[in-house]
Design an enzyme around this catalytic site. Structure first.
Site, PDB file in Angstrom:
ATOM      1  CD  GLU A  48      38.524  28.304  45.940  1.00  0.00           C
ATOM      2  OE1 GLU A  48      39.410  28.313  45.053  1.00  0.00           O
ATOM      3  OE2 GLU A  48      37.609  29.144  45.980  1.00  0.00           O
ATOM      4  CE  LYS A  89      33.568  28.028  37.096  1.00  0.00           C
ATOM      5  NZ  LYS A  89      32.777  29.280  37.282  1.00  0.00           N
ATOM      6  CG  ASN A 111      32.582  31.543  34.340  1.00  0.00           C
ATOM      7  OD1 ASN A 111      32.582  30.402  34.789  1.00  0.00           O
ATOM      8  ND2 ASN A 111      32.689  32.609  35.112  1.00  0.00           N
ATOM      9  CG  HIS A 133      37.067  28.165  40.568  1.00  0.00           C
ATOM     10  ND1 HIS A 133      36.307  29.114  41.225  1.00  0.00           N
ATOM     11  CD2 HIS A 133      38.061  27.814  41.434  1.00  0.00           C
ATOM     12  CE1 HIS A 133      36.822  29.310  42.433  1.00  0.00           C
ATOM     13  NE2 HIS A 133      37.882  28.533  42.582  1.00  0.00           N
TER      14      HIS A 133
HETATM   15  P1  IDP Z   1      34.915  34.224  39.579  1.00  0.00           P
HETATM   16  O1  IDP Z   1      34.663  32.799  39.148  1.00  0.00           O
HETATM   17  O2  IDP Z   1      35.451  35.063  38.454  1.00  0.00           O
HETATM   18  O3  IDP Z   1      35.756  34.314  40.823  1.00  0.00           O
HETATM   19  P2  IDP Z   1      32.620  34.902  41.289  1.00  0.00           P
HETATM   20  O4  IDP Z   1      32.064  36.260  41.433  1.00  0.00           O
HETATM   21  O5  IDP Z   1      33.406  34.342  42.421  1.00  0.00           O
HETATM   22  O6  IDP Z   1      33.482  34.878  39.925  1.00  0.00           O
HETATM   23  O7  IDP Z   1      31.398  33.931  40.955  1.00  0.00           O
HETATM   24  C1  IDP Z   1      31.568  32.540  40.985  1.00  0.00           C
HETATM   25  C2  IDP Z   1      30.911  31.956  39.772  1.00  0.00           C
HETATM   26  O8  IDP Z   1      29.500  32.147  39.854  1.00  0.00           O
HETATM   27  C3  IDP Z   1      31.302  32.579  38.430  1.00  0.00           C
HETATM   28  O9  IDP Z   1      32.502  32.079  37.904  1.00  0.00           O
HETATM   29  C4  IDP Z   1      30.115  32.230  37.567  1.00  0.00           C
HETATM   30  O10 IDP Z   1      30.149  30.867  37.130  1.00  0.00           O
HETATM   31  C5  IDP Z   1      28.958  32.376  38.554  1.00  0.00           C
HETATM   32  N1  IDP Z   1      28.374  33.716  38.559  1.00  0.00           N
HETATM   33  C6  IDP Z   1      28.882  34.848  39.082  1.00  0.00           C
HETATM   34  N2  IDP Z   1      28.045  35.902  38.933  1.00  0.00           N
HETATM   35  C7  IDP Z   1      26.958  35.418  38.304  1.00  0.00           C
HETATM   36  C8  IDP Z   1      25.712  36.001  37.866  1.00  0.00           C
HETATM   37  O11 IDP Z   1      25.453  37.208  38.035  1.00  0.00           O
HETATM   38  N3  IDP Z   1      24.829  35.167  37.242  1.00  0.00           N
HETATM   39  C9  IDP Z   1      25.090  33.847  37.038  1.00  0.00           C
HETATM   40  N4  IDP Z   1      26.218  33.254  37.449  1.00  0.00           N
HETATM   41  C10 IDP Z   1      27.151  34.021  38.064  1.00  0.00           C
HETATM   42 MG    MG Z   2      35.363  33.741  42.731  1.00  0.00          MG
END
Ligand code: IDP
Ligand code: MG
Length: 132
Positions: free
Chosen positions: A127, A10, A113, A116
């Site tokens: 994807e 990212k 974070n 992905h």
């Molecule tokens: P993942 O990447 O671990 O699969 P997901 O729940 O699919 O997590 O969420 C996609 C992305 O959205 C996360 O990697 C993160 O960058 C962002 N994200 C998820 N939850 C939050 C939140 O509560 N606040 C801000 N960003 C979030």
């Molecule tokens: Mg996800």
């Protein structure tokens, strides 16, 4: 079973100069790089990719972030690639990620974070097709 997953380094990690270290972690974990490209994506492209999250309160911030700078888009292959990459990544919130995981080492916040990874065979297929 040999399978493919989709991953992104990212924009936070690319901007922080962490791409090489993250690519090395993926390589050392036994993934084969089937395809990799560095790109800057539009907010609209990010919205399509993350459409499953379109009703979430963080959707606008997430798609702004993902279109804020260059990232690496990757197709990775190994036995059990989808689950193994998720394990290597660590929990979504780096504060909860296990020691040694990519997010624990390199991520700065819940949104920014570092990496992905697809979460299931159906999402991996969508994807991979979305970007390649
Ligand atoms: P993942 O990447 O671990 O699969 P997901 O729940 O699919 O997590 O969420 C996609 C992305 O959205 C996360 O990697 C993160 O960058 C962002 N994200 C998820 N939850 C939050 C939140 O509560 N606040 C801000 N960003 C979030
Ligand atoms: Mg996800």
């Amino acid at each position: 079973m040999l399978e493919r997953t989709f991953s992104i380094i990212k924009p936070d990690a690319v901007a922080a100069g962490l791409s090489g270290a993250i690519l090395a972690e993926i390589d050392q974990a036994g993934f084969r790089f089937v395809a990799i490209k560095k790109e800057s994506i539009t907010k609209r492209e990010a919205e399509g990719f993350y459409a499953i999250h379109s009703s979430k309160p963080f959707f606008s911030g997430l798609t702004d972030f993902m279109s804020s700078g260059p990232l690496y888009l990757m197709v990775l292959e190994k036995d059990n690639a989808i689950a193994d990459l998720r394990k290597l990544m660590g929990a979504t919130n780096p504060a909860n990620a296990e020691e040694g995981t990519i997010r624990k080492k390199f991520a700065r916040s819940l949104q920014e974070n570092a990496i992905h990874g697809s979460d299931a065979p159906e999402t991996a297929a969508f994807e991979i097709g979305y970007w390649f």
